[in-house]
Design a protein around this motif. Structure first.
Motif, short mmCIF file in Angstrom:
data_model
loop_
_atom_site.label_atom_id
_atom_site.label_comp_id
_atom_site.label_asym_id
_atom_site.label_seq_id
_atom_site.Cartn_x
_atom_site.Cartn_y
_atom_site.Cartn_z
N ASP A 147 0.87 -1.17 0.00
CA ASP A 147 0.00 0.00 0.00
C ASP A 147 0.91 1.23 0.00
O ASP A 147 1.59 1.51 0.98
N MET A 148 0.94 1.95 -1.10
CA MET A 148 1.87 3.07 -1.25
C MET A 148 1.53 4.26 -0.35
O MET A 148 2.37 5.12 -0.12
N GLN A 149 0.31 4.30 0.17
CA GLN A 149 -0.08 5.39 1.04
C GLN A 149 0.36 5.16 2.48
O GLN A 149 0.79 6.07 3.17
N THR A 150 0.21 3.93 2.95
CA THR A 150 0.51 3.62 4.35
C THR A 150 1.83 2.89 4.53
O THR A 150 2.25 2.65 5.66
N SER A 151 2.46 2.47 3.43
CA SER A 151 3.71 1.69 3.45
C SER A 151 3.52 0.34 4.13
O SER A 151 4.47 -0.25 4.65
N GLN A 152 2.30 -0.18 4.11
CA GLN A 152 2.01 -1.50 4.68
C GLN A 152 2.08 -2.55 3.59
O GLN A 152 1.56 -2.36 2.49
N THR A 153 2.73 -3.67 3.90
CA THR A 153 2.84 -4.77 2.95
C THR A 153 2.05 -5.97 3.48
O THR A 153 2.16 -6.33 4.65
N THR A 154 1.27 -6.56 2.60
CA THR A 154 0.56 -7.80 2.90
C THR A 154 1.18 -8.88 2.01
O THR A 154 1.23 -8.71 0.79
N SER A 155 1.66 -9.95 2.62
CA SER A 155 2.41 -10.97 1.88
C SER A 155 1.71 -12.32 1.87
O SER A 155 0.72 -12.52 2.58
N TYR A 171 -8.43 -8.34 -2.37
CA TYR A 171 -7.84 -7.20 -1.65
C TYR A 171 -7.99 -5.93 -2.47
O TYR A 171 -8.46 -4.90 -1.96
N LEU A 172 -7.59 -5.98 -3.75
CA LEU A 172 -7.66 -4.80 -4.60
C LEU A 172 -9.10 -4.35 -4.82
O LEU A 172 -9.40 -3.15 -4.79
N THR A 173 -10.00 -5.30 -5.02
CA THR A 173 -11.41 -4.98 -5.20
C THR A 173 -11.96 -4.30 -3.95
O THR A 173 -12.68 -3.31 -4.03
N GLY A 174 -11.61 -4.82 -2.79
CA GLY A 174 -12.05 -4.25 -1.53
C GLY A 174 -11.54 -2.82 -1.33
O GLY A 174 -12.20 -2.00 -0.70
N LEU A 177 3.22 -4.75 -10.58
CA LEU A 177 2.11 -4.05 -11.20
C LEU A 177 1.52 -3.04 -10.22
O LEU A 177 1.45 -3.32 -9.02
N VAL A 178 1.09 -1.90 -10.73
CA VAL A 178 0.49 -0.88 -9.88
C VAL A 178 -1.00 -0.77 -10.23
O VAL A 178 -1.35 -0.59 -11.40
N PHE A 179 -1.84 -0.89 -9.20
CA PHE A 179 -3.28 -0.73 -9.36
C PHE A 179 -3.69 0.51 -8.57
O PHE A 179 -3.12 0.81 -7.53
N GLU A 180 -4.71 1.22 -9.08
CA GLU A 180 -5.11 2.48 -8.48
C GLU A 180 -6.62 2.53 -8.25
O GLU A 180 -7.39 2.05 -9.05
N ASN A 181 -6.99 3.15 -7.14
CA ASN A 181 -8.38 3.50 -6.87
C ASN A 181 -8.62 4.82 -7.58
O ASN A 181 -8.02 5.84 -7.23
N LYS A 182 -9.46 4.81 -8.61
CA LYS A 182 -9.67 5.99 -9.45
C LYS A 182 -10.21 7.19 -8.66
O LYS A 182 -9.84 8.32 -8.92
N LEU A 201 -7.30 7.92 -5.78
CA LEU A 201 -5.94 7.91 -6.32
C LEU A 201 -4.96 7.12 -5.44
O LEU A 201 -3.75 7.33 -5.51
N ASP A 202 -5.49 6.24 -4.58
CA ASP A 202 -4.64 5.35 -3.80
C ASP A 202 -4.01 4.33 -4.74
O ASP A 202 -4.66 3.84 -5.65
N LYS A 203 -2.74 4.01 -4.50
CA LYS A 203 -2.02 3.07 -5.36
C LYS A 203 -1.49 1.90 -4.56
O LYS A 203 -1.09 2.04 -3.40
#
Length: 75
Positions: free
Chosen positions: A6-14, A24-27, A42-47, A50-52
């Motif tokens: 999560d590029m906003q919070t710097s949290q990684t889920t592995s 996860y991405l859909t949620g 790959l980078v996915f974004e909430n339109k 703008l969360d990436k």
């Protein structure tokens, strides 16, 4: 297996399966694939917000196949 950063919070889920990543991405509302990250993920974004989210495939010899499966599920 995949990880999501999560590029906003710097949290990684592995240790996620491709289905887990899609859920996860859909949620998070991150339904738009933006680009390929310099590290190869790959980078996915909430339109709307703008969360990436950076998605990386870990430990697979068939990385492109794994990313292809994720892209198919996300459509």
């Amino acid at each position: 297996m995949f990880s999501v950063f999560d590029m906003q919070t710097s949290q990684t889920t592995s240790n996620l399966t491709v289905e887990d990543v899609a859920d996860y991405l859909t949620g998070k509302g991150a339904l738009i694939e933006k680009d390929t990250h310099s590290d190869g993920g790959l980078v996915f974004e909430n339109k709307e917000w703008l969360d990436k989210y950076l998605v990386k495939c870990e430990g697979s010899e068939e990385i492109e196949k794994a990313y292809g499966k994720l892209r198919t599920i996300m459509r």
